[in-house]
Motif scaffolding. Structure first.
Motif, PDB file in Angstrom:
ATOM      1  N   UNK A 150      -5.448   1.581  -3.797  1.00 14.30           N
ATOM      2  CA  UNK A 150      -6.326   1.279  -4.929  1.00 14.30           C
ATOM      3  C   UNK A 150      -5.620   0.471  -6.011  1.00 14.30           C
ATOM      4  N   UNK A 151      -4.291   0.567  -6.057  1.00 10.03           N
ATOM      5  CA  UNK A 151      -3.550  -0.106  -7.129  1.00 10.03           C
ATOM      6  C   UNK A 151      -3.098  -1.510  -6.736  1.00 10.03           C
ATOM      7  N   UNK A 188      -3.403   3.817  -9.710  1.00 12.31           N
ATOM      8  CA  UNK A 188      -4.708   3.194  -9.945  1.00 12.31           C
ATOM      9  C   UNK A 188      -5.483   3.849 -11.089  1.00 12.31           C
ATOM     10  N   UNK A 226      -2.514   9.102   3.937  1.00  4.87           N
ATOM     11  CA  UNK A 226      -2.833   9.090   2.518  1.00  4.87           C
ATOM     12  C   UNK A 226      -4.048   8.287   2.153  1.00  4.87           C
ATOM     13  N   UNK A 227      -4.304   7.237   2.906  1.00  5.90           N
ATOM     14  CA  UNK A 227      -5.370   6.333   2.494  1.00  5.90           C
ATOM     15  C   UNK A 227      -6.665   6.546   3.265  1.00  5.90           C
ATOM     16  N   UNK A 266       0.844  -1.202   0.000  1.00 12.00           N
ATOM     17  CA  UNK A 266       0.000   0.000   0.000  1.00 12.00           C
ATOM     18  C   UNK A 266       0.881   1.254   0.000  1.00 12.00           C
ATOM     19  N   UNK A 267       1.941   1.235   0.806  1.00  5.09           N
ATOM     20  CA  UNK A 267       2.812   2.411   0.887  1.00  5.09           C
ATOM     21  C   UNK A 267       3.532   2.643  -0.441  1.00  5.09           C
ATOM     22  N   UNK A 268       3.894   1.557  -1.103  1.00  3.49           N
ATOM     23  CA  UNK A 268       4.648   1.701  -2.353  1.00  3.49           C
ATOM     24  C   UNK A 268       3.751   2.103  -3.518  1.00  3.49           C
ATOM     25  N   UNK A 269       2.601   1.441  -3.654  1.00  3.29           N
ATOM     26  CA  UNK A 269       1.784   1.625  -4.863  1.00  3.29           C
ATOM     27  C   UNK A 269       0.470   2.348  -4.605  1.00  3.29           C
ATOM     28  N   UNK A 270       0.059   2.446  -3.350  1.00  6.09           N
ATOM     29  CA  UNK A 270      -1.267   2.996  -3.046  1.00  6.09           C
ATOM     30  C   UNK A 270      -2.290   1.881  -2.956  1.00  6.09           C
ATOM     31  N   UNK A 316       6.771   9.148  -4.950  1.00  8.62           N
ATOM     32  CA  UNK A 316       7.195   7.741  -5.077  1.00  8.62           C
ATOM     33  C   UNK A 316       7.038   7.229  -6.499  1.00  8.62           C
ATOM     34  N   UNK A 356      -8.711   8.550   2.400  1.00  9.59           N
ATOM     35  CA  UNK A 356      -9.664   8.705   1.285  1.00  9.59           C
ATOM     36  C   UNK A 356     -10.283   7.376   0.875  1.00  9.59           C
ATOM     37  N   UNK A 357      -9.610   6.270   1.184  1.00 10.34           N
ATOM     38  CA  UNK A 357     -10.114   4.961   0.771  1.00 10.34           C
ATOM     39  C   UNK A 357     -10.815   4.181   1.879  1.00 10.34           C
ATOM     40  N   UNK A 376       2.577   7.119   6.582  1.00 11.13           N
ATOM     41  CA  UNK A 376       2.245   7.504   5.203  1.00 11.13           C
ATOM     42  C   UNK A 376       0.832   7.032   4.854  1.00 11.13           C
TER      43      UNK A 376
END
Lengths: 195, 195
Positions: free
Chosen positions: A30-31, B31, A110-111, A24-28, B113, A113-114, A106
């Motif tokens: 949702x991805x 994403x 950042x997340x 999650x930290x690397x790609x987010x 990132x 929102x999800x 992080x």
């Protein structure tokens, strides 16, 4: 994790959390797919679902664990006598706790929102509890006329943002030790709230 | 944008940037597909590629525009005479500029990132230039013995994090106007750097 209790021999749950945190930290959030998380852990996707019902639960668990650790370590700090000593202790604690968990910090910012609304509310309640702790210190110092702050809530937000910001630039083995950084930040915090 | 120059009649470029900004902020860069961006703008994917060679260029353009705007608005601030007045002007400018661009600020921090190394270096150089401007103010104030700061670089990092943090909690129409917030933050900044 939701469906399966960890025994002391069961290391899969923590490994799933740690893989999800990293991905999650690397790609987010949702991805990243559940399949990718399973692959990072080295288990089948089916196995992953024995530990967590879905990706949202995994994200919520990560954030909840992070906030629970933060609140319980805060509560375990030794008693100190004055608002100034409390603020110094908080300053050092905040920098050190967050510095040691940069991926979780992080994601925690950042997340948001999800998170689904109900989960968001629960995380926000814990965050407000943490902010209220600092605001309490500031209000006590203000009541004792040690601190001069027109708005203790804003001051709490301002100090937390300033201290968490250490994560964006501090590198182990750099020019300054974390201890030296804590000292320099404490000096600024003390002056910022001072009379 | 890379391949096609905007004429004054051409609004597609800005609309693409604005859609990408919104989608990246909402879902995260990794994403979001070029197809989604095209759909948000209401054009075919093929049209999108007339404006930007790929998603990475779009991300880089967004961040570069953000930093260029920041640096050019900073440079356009009226001259003031003392480090204290400069610092006050910087404090208000930083809060106001960032507050008006919360999606761009979010992306500027979160999607570093996902920048390719060469692009990362260029954005970092602009960020360092901005930090150096504040550090210059702090160093001049220190030289004049107006400010008492053991480390002007750390102080610059600390103040920037504190001021950007307004974005995480400020809501238009809330308890305090942005002007009142700027004033309260300025009071803390002034004390934090003070002798």
């Amino acid at each position: 994790m939701a469906r399966k209790k960890n025994s002391s021999a069961d290391v899969t749950g923590p490994r799933i959390r740690s893989a999800a945190l990293r991905l999650f930290a690397r790609h987010g959030y949702a991805a990243v797919s559940m399949r990718q998380i399973a692959s990072e852990v080295g288990v089948q996707a089916g196995t992953l679902y024995l530990y967590t019902p879905d990706k949202q639960s995994l994200l919520f668990d990560l954030m909840q664990n992070h906030m629970q650790d933060l609140l319980s370590e805060l509560a375990a700090l030794p008693d100190v006598q004055s608002p100034l000593a409390e603020l110094q202790q908080f300053t050092r604690f905040h920098i050190r706790f967050h510095r040691a968990r940069s991926d979780a910090v992080f994601i925690a910012y950042m997340e948001l929102r999800n998170l689904e609304p109900k989960n968001f509310e629960r995380i926000e309640a814990m965050r407000r509890q943490y902010e209220a702790h600092l605001e309490g210190i500031l209000a006590r110092g203000k009541a004792e006329r040690l601190f001069d702050l027109p708005d203790t809530k804003l001051a709490a937000f301002a100090l937390i943002a300033m201290l968490t910001g250490v994560n964006t630039w501090f590198r182990e083995g750099g020019r300054l030790s974390l201890d030296a950084v804590e000292e320099i930040y404490w000096r600024m915090v003390k002056k910022a709230v001072g009379g």
